[in-house]
Each structure stands twice: as C-alpha cells, then as structure tokens.
Design a protein around this motif. Structure first.
Motif, mmCIF file in Angstrom:
data_model
loop_
_atom_site.group_PDB
_atom_site.id
_atom_site.type_symbol
_atom_site.label_atom_id
_atom_site.label_comp_id
_atom_site.label_asym_id
_atom_site.label_seq_id
_atom_site.Cartn_x
_atom_site.Cartn_y
_atom_site.Cartn_z
ATOM 1 N N MET A 1 55.048 57.703 32.418
ATOM 2 C CA MET A 1 53.607 57.018 31.924
ATOM 3 C C MET A 1 53.114 55.700 33.204
ATOM 4 O O MET A 1 54.217 55.415 34.266
ATOM 5 C CB MET A 1 54.880 56.060 30.623
ATOM 6 N N LEU A 2 51.486 55.763 32.560
ATOM 7 C CA LEU A 2 51.556 55.061 33.303
ATOM 8 C C LEU A 2 51.843 53.569 32.625
ATOM 9 O O LEU A 2 50.772 54.118 31.309
ATOM 10 C CB LEU A 2 50.199 55.714 34.049
ATOM 11 N N ASP A 3 51.095 52.584 33.388
ATOM 12 C CA ASP A 3 51.243 51.485 32.794
ATOM 13 C C ASP A 3 50.052 50.985 33.771
ATOM 14 O O ASP A 3 50.123 50.840 35.302
ATOM 15 C CB ASP A 3 52.247 50.952 32.852
ATOM 16 N N ILE A 4 48.791 49.834 33.055
ATOM 17 C CA ILE A 4 48.334 49.297 34.125
ATOM 18 C C ILE A 4 48.100 47.744 33.343
ATOM 19 O O ILE A 4 48.195 47.832 32.048
ATOM 20 C CB ILE A 4 46.749 49.804 34.078
ATOM 21 N N GLY A 5 49.078 46.985 33.951
ATOM 22 C CA GLY A 5 49.004 45.734 33.828
ATOM 23 C C GLY A 5 47.587 44.302 34.051
ATOM 24 O O GLY A 5 47.042 45.152 36.155
ATOM 25 N N TYR A 6 47.934 43.281 34.502
ATOM 26 C CA TYR A 6 47.417 42.603 34.952
ATOM 27 C C TYR A 6 47.429 40.657 34.428
ATOM 28 O O TYR A 6 48.653 40.656 33.791
ATOM 29 C CB TYR A 6 45.857 41.920 34.884
ATOM 30 N N SER A 7 47.766 40.042 35.427
ATOM 31 C CA SER A 7 48.078 38.297 34.986
ATOM 32 C C SER A 7 47.023 37.818 35.499
ATOM 33 O O SER A 7 46.556 38.395 36.479
ATOM 34 C CB SER A 7 49.547 38.315 35.669
ATOM 35 N N LEU A 8 46.494 36.623 34.825
ATOM 36 C CA LEU A 8 45.266 35.630 35.630
ATOM 37 C C LEU A 8 46.443 34.289 36.961
ATOM 38 O O LEU A 8 47.271 34.049 36.350
ATOM 39 C CB LEU A 8 45.063 34.625 34.117
ATOM 40 N N SER A 9 44.983 34.107 37.520
ATOM 41 C CA SER A 9 46.060 32.703 38.148
ATOM 42 C C SER A 9 45.334 32.033 37.684
ATOM 43 O O SER A 9 44.602 31.627 37.684
ATOM 44 C CB SER A 9 45.041 33.466 39.736
ATOM 45 N N SER A 10 46.410 30.520 38.036
ATOM 46 C CA SER A 10 46.157 29.408 37.558
ATOM 47 C C SER A 10 45.036 28.540 38.943
ATOM 48 O O SER A 10 44.981 27.697 38.986
ATOM 49 C CB SER A 10 47.207 28.980 37.457
ATOM 50 N N ARG A 11 45.840 29.423 39.982
ATOM 51 C CA ARG A 11 45.804 28.894 41.273
ATOM 52 C C ARG A 11 43.924 29.129 41.150
ATOM 53 O O ARG A 11 43.192 27.526 42.098
ATOM 54 C CB ARG A 11 45.690 29.563 42.827
ATOM 55 N N PHE A 12 43.126 29.870 40.366
ATOM 56 C CA PHE A 12 41.595 30.222 41.151
ATOM 57 C C PHE A 12 41.165 30.262 39.116
ATOM 58 O O PHE A 12 40.891 31.285 38.387
ATOM 59 C CB PHE A 12 41.722 31.380 41.354
ATOM 60 N N PRO A 13 40.962 28.571 38.395
ATOM 61 C CA PRO A 13 40.894 28.848 37.345
ATOM 62 C C PRO A 13 39.243 28.753 37.270
ATOM 63 O O PRO A 13 38.503 28.925 38.542
ATOM 64 C CB PRO A 13 41.486 27.499 37.057
ATOM 65 N N ASP A 14 38.593 29.408 36.033
ATOM 66 C CA ASP A 14 37.217 29.455 35.487
ATOM 67 C C ASP A 14 36.841 28.492 35.379
ATOM 68 O O ASP A 14 37.741 27.365 35.491
ATOM 69 C CB ASP A 14 37.266 30.448 34.300
ATOM 70 N N PRO A 15 35.805 28.116 35.932
ATOM 71 C CA PRO A 15 34.619 27.011 36.440
ATOM 72 C C PRO A 15 34.454 26.248 34.738
ATOM 73 O O PRO A 15 34.135 27.037 34.143
ATOM 74 C CB PRO A 15 33.600 27.248 36.388
ATOM 75 N N PRO A 16 35.210 24.858 34.373
ATOM 76 C CA PRO A 16 34.929 24.776 32.683
ATOM 77 C C PRO A 16 33.216 24.890 32.417
ATOM 78 O O PRO A 16 33.976 24.734 31.456
ATOM 79 C CB PRO A 16 36.052 23.360 32.693
ATOM 80 N N GLN A 17 32.581 24.858 32.719
ATOM 81 C CA GLN A 17 32.033 24.430 32.143
ATOM 82 C C GLN A 17 30.814 25.620 32.393
ATOM 83 O O GLN A 17 29.459 26.121 32.089
ATOM 84 C CB GLN A 17 30.309 23.539 33.068
ATOM 85 N N THR A 18 31.577 26.647 32.274
ATOM 86 C CA THR A 18 30.971 28.213 32.844
ATOM 87 C C THR A 18 31.088 28.349 30.164
ATOM 88 O O THR A 18 31.134 28.543 29.956
ATOM 89 C CB THR A 18 31.911 29.375 32.395
ATOM 90 N N ASP A 19 29.446 29.638 30.512
ATOM 91 C CA ASP A 19 28.869 29.221 29.267
ATOM 92 C C ASP A 19 28.716 31.391 28.871
ATOM 93 O O ASP A 19 28.343 31.654 29.316
ATOM 94 C CB ASP A 19 27.579 29.243 28.882
ATOM 95 N N TYR A 20 30.069 31.603 28.559
ATOM 96 C CA TYR A 20 30.431 32.819 28.711
ATOM 97 C C TYR A 20 29.431 33.458 28.176
ATOM 98 O O TYR A 20 29.873 34.327 27.791
ATOM 99 C CB TYR A 20 32.229 33.186 27.538
ATOM 100 N N ARG A 21 28.905 33.125 26.366
ATOM 101 C CA ARG A 21 28.128 33.794 26.037
ATOM 102 C C ARG A 21 26.508 34.716 27.315
ATOM 103 O O ARG A 21 26.326 35.440 26.772
ATOM 104 C CB ARG A 21 27.211 32.803 24.510
ATOM 105 N N SER A 22 27.201 33.416 27.465
ATOM 106 C CA SER A 22 24.897 34.756 28.936
ATOM 107 C C SER A 22 25.454 34.459 29.967
ATOM 108 O O SER A 22 24.755 34.684 30.834
ATOM 109 C CB SER A 22 24.287 32.859 28.410
ATOM 110 N N ALA A 23 26.722 34.753 30.466
ATOM 111 C CA ALA A 23 27.361 34.509 31.627
ATOM 112 C C ALA A 23 26.581 35.894 32.230
ATOM 113 O O ALA A 23 26.360 37.139 30.924
ATOM 114 C CB ALA A 23 28.652 34.762 32.594
#
Length: 168
Positions: A1-23
């Motif tokens: 069985m194949l499993d694909i996964g991820y983890s997000l890094s705390s070392r490289f956070p997204d910029p706080p001012q990011t407008d995700y709606r229009s990125a």
C-alpha cells in the motif's frame, strides 16, 4: 500500500501578510507551504522522504499529479511495455525523484537516497495506486491548507487545480 504524506516546516513560515485569496500560481507553487514530503510502501517500510524543511509541498503534490499523467501518455496504458520515464526536479537543489513505468508498475527512486546508500532498491507500486494516492494527497493537502489559511479556498488557482486533478 502506497502512502504519500507531508509535514509543514516551522523554520520557513509563510509571510504573515500573504493574501491567500489572490496569490498567484508562482507564489502558491514556490513561495508558500514549505516543509517535507514522503512516499512510503507501508507493507515493506520502504520510504523516500525529504528532510530539508524547505520543500514547497503544494508544488510537490501538483508536480506529482502532473508526472502521473506523463507516465500514462502511451495510449496502450498498462499494456505498453515501456518504459515511460518522468522526473520530479526539485528546483531549489539538484535532487530528483525518478519515475519509471513498465506495464502497470512504477519504480520510484530518489537521487539523495541512491547517493547515501549506494544503489538502493526502488519503491515499486502499481500505476493505478500511484495515480489514486497522488490525487488523494493533493486534495487532502488542499483541504488542510484551506482550513489553516483564510481565503485560500476562494483562490481561483486552487479551484482550477482541484478541477484538473479530481479524486479518482
């Protein structure tokens, strides 16, 4: 069985001012959601995993779905003797995941694992399973990211991506 996964890094956070709606596409694919990803065969405990912390995981999921499509370019599908080959090139480094399909099976190798362990055995899975798991991974990742980031669910690029690669 194949499993694909991820983890997000705390070392490289997204910029706080990011407008995700229009990125835009470039921002979504290369500048946000950094972390690590893995492909694992749960029956053999064979795993190909990044451990860099800077991998854009949405780009990884998107590229993986594109690669699965490239591996199915032969109209004979699983009857094609192959091999059909594709590579996922990590633009921030020289590392690559290599995919080789023969008949209905896909071998996946990682440059960084091969260099460390000499010549290691590929992770092998059925093409149909890879296709299903890649799309499930993309949709699960998008669900997680839209829960975490206000406005991302309203981004037209996300809508297009979900429509282009529906769950199987």
């Amino acid at each position: 069985m194949l499993d694909i996964g991820y983890s997000l890094s705390s070392r490289f956070p997204d910029p706080p001012q990011t407008d995700y709606r229009s990125a835009g596409v470039h921002t979504l694919r290369h500048d946000l959601f950094c972390g690590d990803a893995y492909l694992a065969d749960t029956e053999t405990d064979h795993e190909l995993a990044t451990s860099w912390g800077w991998l854009p995981v949405l780009d990884f999921a998107w590229a993986l779905c594109d690669i699965v499509g490239q591996l199915d370019a032969d109209p004979r599908g699983s009857r094609a003797p192959g091999p059909q080959r594709a590579e996922l090139d990590f633009t921030e480094s020289t590392e690559r995941l290599r995919f080789e399909r023969r008949f209905g099976w896909v071998d996946v190798t990682a440059d960084w694992v091969t260099r460390k362990a000499g010549r290691s055995a590929p992770l092998t899975c059925a093409y149909g399973e890879l296709r299903r798991e890649a799309r499930d991974f993309l949709h699960d990742l998008l669900a997680d990211l839209t829960d975490m980031h206000e406005g991302l669910a309203d981004n037209p690029t996300v809508w297009s991506l979900q429509a282009r690669f529906p769950r199987v």
